[in-house]
Design an enzyme around this catalytic site. Structure first.
Site, PDB file in Angstrom:
ATOM      1  N   MET A  19       0.792  -1.224   0.000  1.00 41.73           N
ATOM      2  CA  MET A  19       0.000   0.000   0.000  1.00 41.73           C
ATOM      3  C   MET A  19       0.824   1.273   0.000  1.00 41.73           C
ATOM      4  SD  MET A  19      -2.967  -0.913  -0.445  1.00 41.73           S
ATOM      5  CE  MET A  19      -3.494   0.798  -0.423  1.00 41.73           C
ATOM      6  N   LYS A  37       5.570   8.693   3.647  1.00 42.76           N
ATOM      7  CA  LYS A  37       4.985   7.492   3.035  1.00 42.76           C
ATOM      8  C   LYS A  37       4.021   7.908   1.941  1.00 42.76           C
ATOM      9  CE  LYS A  37       2.848   3.054   3.918  1.00 42.76           C
ATOM     10  NZ  LYS A  37       2.540   2.038   4.931  1.00 42.76           N
ATOM     11  N   ASP A 134      -3.628  -2.473  12.110  1.00 42.57           N
ATOM     12  CA  ASP A 134      -2.676  -3.168  11.236  1.00 42.57           C
ATOM     13  C   ASP A 134      -1.362  -3.459  11.967  1.00 42.57           C
ATOM     14  OD1 ASP A 134      -1.975  -4.400   8.879  1.00 42.57           O
ATOM     15  OD2 ASP A 134      -1.265  -2.565   7.901  1.00 42.57           O
TER      16      ASP A 134
END
Length: 472
Positions: A19, A37, A134
């Site tokens: 991702m 990110k 996560d």
């Protein structure tokens, strides 16, 4: 060098995943290094990308509320080329996934220290209403100075949810997912706790608790059924892992409780948190002929996780009541009363045959079988391990039968398995409880250890079936 939003200059790529790609960047305004990110949103339309950006921005605003020494801080979110970029605190570090790949399984004491820091950050996050969603080795950073920090609070998962919804393809591995999520429940704090336990399990065992496979759908099926592979290397962490990996989220430890228990392991592992199994004693090259005495104990972990889930319900009505009565009654003083029937088949024991595999004609029979026949069944079962797991698997009741990969993965840790003399068997209707001791020879290690187990056998359809096996 590329500059994002006119402020963040990309310096070097630190990592990438399903991702997103993480860069070390230089903040031209505050003159400090940051981690940036760039989220990837494959397969989405323009409208869906916009929706995913909004979700990521919302998650980032929520994550920015958390300030904790064991959580990576969120500084900013910017849009670049129509996709969100998350700007975070930069920590010179490696992910636990990289550490595990390089070093292999870590010592339980070291994992306890790491886990206590993760749990502390999760407890703080849950207190202010933040769910990470996560937790996995790739999202936990280990600094060069030993600092432990969680990263990626919910942002990538929020974007990943959009990809799953649109394409039906999983974004990243589900190996650390809580069972209730695989069954369709909404994420909550208990999901983070399970993922914490799964992460610590992987650090000590070397593999996630549901095993490894390239087939994500098969893995999700195992997760939904709660088929955790019992740990064999986790030592003093085993009891804590049991509470973190409990299938029912209502009975799972909280992050705060996990932090306290892990800290207890760190500070006093020998006295505060005892290992699930008592210390094993070393034997010479062959097991000693002296019988090993075992005592009934509470069952803490199912050796074969396939007994968990829908299949267990099939067995419940027929088997649950006999099983619950196996540990004996307790009197008003809290002492256990002796079991109604027992048999010791070690040589030299009064009333036992010289050859424990051959039942005597006058031995009491329960549900058509003597305790000597039950022991012969168990001895034949363990004689087939570890080299013929397919045959051993057929001894399990169909509704409790593990997957072949589970049998192979567990018993592949040993080069030899042998039932030691001194088995005690308690009969209760059609159910037999055996307190056994196995001489286990690890792969590549000549040292033999003895491990006690409690094994449940049921008589049904004119034969014997295994339904449970638990370290004692």
């Amino acid at each position: 060098m590329e500059t994002i939003a006119g402020r963040y200059t990309l310096i070097e790529q630190l990592g990438n995943g399903a991702m997103g790609v993480v860069w070390r960047a230089r903040d031209g305004v505050l003159h400090r290094d940051v981690a940036l990110k760039r989220l990837l949103l494959p397969g989405l339309s323009t409208a869906e990308v916009e929706q995913a950006c909004q979700r990521a921005m919302r998650e980032a605003r929520i994550a920015a509320r958390l300030h904790h020494p064991n959580a990576i801080g969120v500084f900013d979110v910017v849009i670049d080329q129509g996709k969100p970029c998350l700007v975070m605190e930069y920590l010179p570090s490696r992910s636990l996934a990289a550490v595990l790949a390089e070093r292999g399984p870590l010592p339980p004491a070291e994992v306890a220290r790491i886990g206590s820091r993760i749990a502390a950050a999760l407890a703080a996050a849950h207190q202010v209403g933040i769910v990470h969603r996560d937790i996995k080795p790739a999202n936990v950073l280990l600094g060069h100075d030993g600092t432990v920090k969680i990263t990626d609070f919910g942002i990538s998962r929020a974007a990943g949810d959009a990809v799953v919804t649109r394409t039906g393809v999983l974004a990243g591995t589900p190996a650390y997912l809580a069972p209730e999520l695989a069954r369709g429940a909404d994420p909550g704090p208990a999901c983070d706790v399970f993922s914490l336990g799964a992460t610590l399990y992987a650090l000590t065992e070397g593999t996630p608790p549901f095993g490894s496979t390239d087939n994500d759908l098969a893995l999700l099926h195992r997760i939904a059924a709660g088929r955790v592979i019992p740990p064999v290397r986790s030592g003093v962490l085993t009891d804590v892992l049991v509470r973190l990996l409990t299938d029912d989220p209502a009975h799972r430890a909280t992050a705060a409780q996990a932090h306290r228990e892990l800290e207890a392991v760190v500070t006093a592992p020998a006295t505060v948190i005892a290992p699930t199994s008592p210390p094993t004693r070393a034997l010479p090259s062959a097991p000693s002929a002296t019988p090993v005495t075992t005592t009934p104990v509470r069952r803490r972990w199912r050796l074969i996780a396939a007994v968990v889930g829908a299949a267990t319900l099939v067995v419940g009505a027929a088997l649950l009541l006999p099983i619950l009565d196996l540990t004996g009654e307790r009197n008003a003083a809290g002492e256990s009363t002796p079991p109604s029937t027992s048999s010791s088949t070690s040589p030299g024991t009064a009333g036992a045959p010289d050859d424990p595999t051959v039942p005597t004609s006058d031995a009491p029979r329960t549900a058509g079988f003597t305790t000597a026949e039950v022991e012969a069944f168990l001895r034949a079962h363990f004689d087939s391990l570890p080299h013929d797991t397919a045959t051993a698997r057929e001894n399990w009741a169909p509704e409790n039968r593990p997957e072949q990969w589970q049998e192979d993965q567990y018993w592949s840790n040993y080069s030899r398995v042998e039932l030691v003399d001194g088995t005690t068997i308690i009969a209760n209707g059609a159910t037999f409880t055996a307190e056994v001791a196995l001489a286990l020879t690890p792969q590549g290690d000549a040292e033999v250890t003895v491990q006690p187990y409690q094994v449940i056998v049921v008589a049904r359809d004119q034969r014997l079936w295994l339904i449970d096996m638990t370290p004692a």
